[in-house]
Design an enzyme around this catalytic site. Structure first.
Site, PDB file in Angstrom:
ATOM      1  N   ARG A 296       0.922  -1.279  -0.013  1.00  0.00           N
ATOM      2  CA  ARG A 296       0.081  -0.071  -0.073  1.00  0.00           C
ATOM      3  C   ARG A 296       0.877   1.382  -0.113  1.00  0.00           C
ATOM      4  NH1 ARG A 296      -4.823  -2.312   3.965  1.00  0.00           N
ATOM      5  NH2 ARG A 296      -5.968  -3.275   2.286  1.00  0.00           N
ATOM      6  N   TYR A 440      -6.159  -1.266  -6.876  1.00  0.00           N
ATOM      7  CA  TYR A 440      -5.733  -2.587  -6.315  1.00  0.00           C
ATOM      8  C   TYR A 440      -5.010  -2.153  -4.881  1.00  0.00           C
ATOM      9  CZ  TYR A 440      -1.144  -1.343  -9.034  1.00  0.00           C
ATOM     10  OH  TYR A 440      -0.110  -0.789  -9.221  1.00  0.00           O
ATOM     11  N   GLU A 441      -4.569  -3.116  -4.306  1.00  0.00           N
ATOM     12  CA  GLU A 441      -3.931  -3.227  -2.725  1.00  0.00           C
ATOM     13  C   GLU A 441      -5.032  -2.653  -1.952  1.00  0.00           C
ATOM     14  OE1 GLU A 441      -1.933  -5.334  -2.480  1.00  0.00           O
ATOM     15  OE2 GLU A 441      -0.982  -5.337  -4.547  1.00  0.00           O
ATOM     16  N   GLY A 442      -6.316  -2.910  -2.133  1.00  0.00           N
ATOM     17  CA  GLY A 442      -7.438  -2.303  -1.479  1.00  0.00           C
ATOM     18  C   GLY A 442      -7.925  -0.987  -2.032  1.00  0.00           C
TER      19      GLY A 442
END
Length: 597
Positions: A296, A440-442
């Protein structure tokens, strides 16, 4: 072809003059990266970015990756050779422990160089980026045998890594995953299932790919409490620890994507692939979060990187493109028109991007420095404070920097007018590449919920109170300074709005959780504005001190102060709008029945 110049001078200014990098010389690794060494590393990273990575960026976008009938994937022309240069330069192991072959230098330096490399070729840099996350997870949760087996080759770059979370039917809600792990009775497991959206899932740049895969051991509890994490190499290791027979892992297909074409985003099929448990049984989510948090921060850096290279190209175009006359009279009287950089609306775009980029860079490096303190300091109190700030700022950096990174890529494209819509100028690629970072990555909505729902209340609100205290004390300590007052006043107003929003959430979110959900994105960006404003306050203070000392690069510091003033006058007032929206609650947002949409 797009241009790019690594902002080495700005990075050095932030580390040495603003953030106090030299003050941490007692931390492990920092003594090996003195200011002279730091400057040399940044200069070499800049050469790699500008001379090797940048020329391949458009190549990767046009060619993309190719999947073959046997399930193998090849990367675009030149990617393999460029990756080998990255590997041979020791960049993969820059900040990893020396005991496993790394250089042990500060993570802060890794982040600084990472900006240059991501700006010039985001898709290519995702391959080592995912590997860094896998290394971090194995370092924290691996046993000594796993560390000795995998880390030296991954840190060398001979092997790369991935993270496998998402499945066709579940993304953020990992409790729904179906991938199974069946014990073999010898400490290994048979992994079966399908994962999608796996960045760098297969390629031709390394000898082995070490997949970290979330799966549920047969008989494990339902939901997230029954998830475990496994190390599943593409090739099984022989008795000597070298890649041997193929494991039951294959790329079923490549996703057709909007951007980052040079990165292989794979559908991964696991057919009784052999894997070993990483960390505790049913503790997979905890182990994976080490990798996700690392990722993140890296994705937030991608947002900044896209904003920076888009800005640089917009500036170059605005200086050269002749169109119209300045509203205050001709600035190019010998020509038939003035360069568009004289027009206020073009200046608005360029100043907005630059004000964000320079504060965003400071915020990333400040957070990276906190990461180094959290992981390297022998002072428990300092370690805890730094770790608190790192956890608090992770969703802010990921969410705010990627939202703004995409917004600014579009803004830079607009500066080009019609030429920005034409592929040969490269602006389209920046827009398309920047867009994925918000997802992406949350996805960024999840980052906002993480901030509001978890980080604010964590440890009794210890982290957020420490942030409020630090920013408030900066304003108070510099309130009497006439030169700083115009800046501290803006920061303090933003901080007051943030504290009011926090209090509103405390009073209204518990009884009605939808209020927290409705406020979350505005709160994330309100928090981000205050953090960026605080960075500008620290930069102005440092630059004013440099000017008072008679700095040789006076224009650099004078420009900093002008840009800071723009941020305070034109950007910081947005905190009031965010507070106003937060305070309306969720009633209107949730009023329409679902079928009315």
């Amino acid at each position: 072809m797009p241009i790019y110049q690594s902002p080495v001078q700005d990075t050095l200014y932030l580390l040495n003059d603003v953030l106090g990098y030299p003050d941490h010389a007692s931390l492990p690794g920092f003594a090996d990266a003195s200011p002279d060494v730091l400057e040399a590393i940044l200069a070499e990273g800049a050469k790699l970015a500008e001379n090797v990575m940048l020329p391949l960026n458009r190549v990767g976008d046009l060619e993309g990756c190719t999947r073959h009938d046997d399930g193998s994937v090849t990367t675009p022309k030149g990617f393999r050779a460029a990756y080998q240069q990255y590997r041979e330069g020791g960049w993969m192991g820059l900040s990893t422990p020396a005991e496993y072959g790394g250089q042990g230098l500060p993570y802060t330096i890794h982040a600084a160089v990472g900006e240059y490399l991501s700006s010039t070729n985001m898709a290519l840099m995702m391959y080592p980026g995912l590997t860094q996350g896998a290394i971090a997870a194995i370092l924290v949760h691996g046993n000594e045998e796993q560390k000795q087996t995998f880390l030296p080759k991954m840190i060398d770059g001979a092997w790369t890594g991935t993270m496998n979370l998402t499945e066709p039917h579940c993304g953020t809600d990992l409790g729904l995953l179906r991938t199974r792990a069946v014990p073999n009775g010898d400490g290994t497991y048979r992994i079966s299932g399908q994962k999608i959206f796996i960045s760098a899932g297969d390629h031709d740049m390394s000898d082995n790919i070490i997949h970290l895969v979330l799966a549920r051991i047969d008989g494990a509890p339902e939901g997230v409490k029954g998830i475990s994490l496994f190390i599943v190499p593409k090739f099984r290791l022989d008795a000597n620890g070298n890649p041997g027979a193929a494991n039951g892992v294959s790329c079923g297909s490549l996703e057709e994507k909007m951007g980052i074409h040079g990165n292989a985003t794979c559908v991964m099929n696991y057919d009784e692939a052999e894997g070993t448990l990483l960390g505790a049984e049913n503790g997979g989510l905890k182990a994976m979060f080490v990798m996700m948090n690392e990722a993140r921060l890296g994705v937030g850096l991608q947002g900044l990187s896209m904003s920076e290279i888009a800005y640089q190209n917009a500036v170059a175009y605005a200086r050269e493109r002749l169109q119209g006359r300045s509203l205050s009279g001709p600035k190019n009287p010998q020509g038939k028109a003035d360069p568009i950089i004289v027009h206020p609306d073009i200046r608005r775009a360029l100043m907005t991007m630059r004000a964000f980029n320079e504060a965003g860079r400071a915020l990333v490096l400040w957070t990276a420095l906190n990461s180094d303190i959290a992981h390297r300091s022998d002072d428990e109190k300092a370690r805890q404070a730094a770790d608190d700030m790192l956890g608090l700022m992770t969703p802010v950096i990921k969410g705010v920097l990627t939202d703004k990174g995409f917004e600014h890529a579009v803004m830079a494209q607009q500066v080009f007018g019609g030429h920005g819509y034409i592929e040969e100028h490269g602006m389209s690629q920046f827009v398309r590449d920047a867009r994925i970072a918000m997802i992406y990555e949350g996805a960024n909505g999840i980052q906002a919920l993480d901030l509001v729902g978890r980080k604010l209340a964590q440890n009794g609100g210890r982290a957020v109170q420490a942030f409020f205290k630090e920013v408030g004390e900066f304003c108070e300590q510099n309130r009497a300074d006439e030169k700083l007052a115009p800046f501290t006043k803006g920061i303090k107003k933003g901080l007051n709005d943030l504290q009011a929003a926090t209090m509103w959430l405390m009073q209204n979110a518990m009884a009605k959780p939808d209020n927290a959900g409705a406020a979350s994105t505005d709160y994330l960006h309100l928090f981000g504005l205050v953090a960026l404003g605080y960075m500008w306050g620290r930069m102005v203070k440092a630059s004013q001190e440099k000017l008072a000392e008679g700095a040789a690069d006076a224009a650099f510091h004078e420009n900093k102060i002008v840009i800071a003033r723009y941020f305070m006058e034109r950007v910081m007032p947005e905190t009031s709008a965010h507070l106003a929206r937060i305070s309306t609650g969720a009633d209107t947002m949730m009023a329409l029945p679902a079928e009315a949409f």
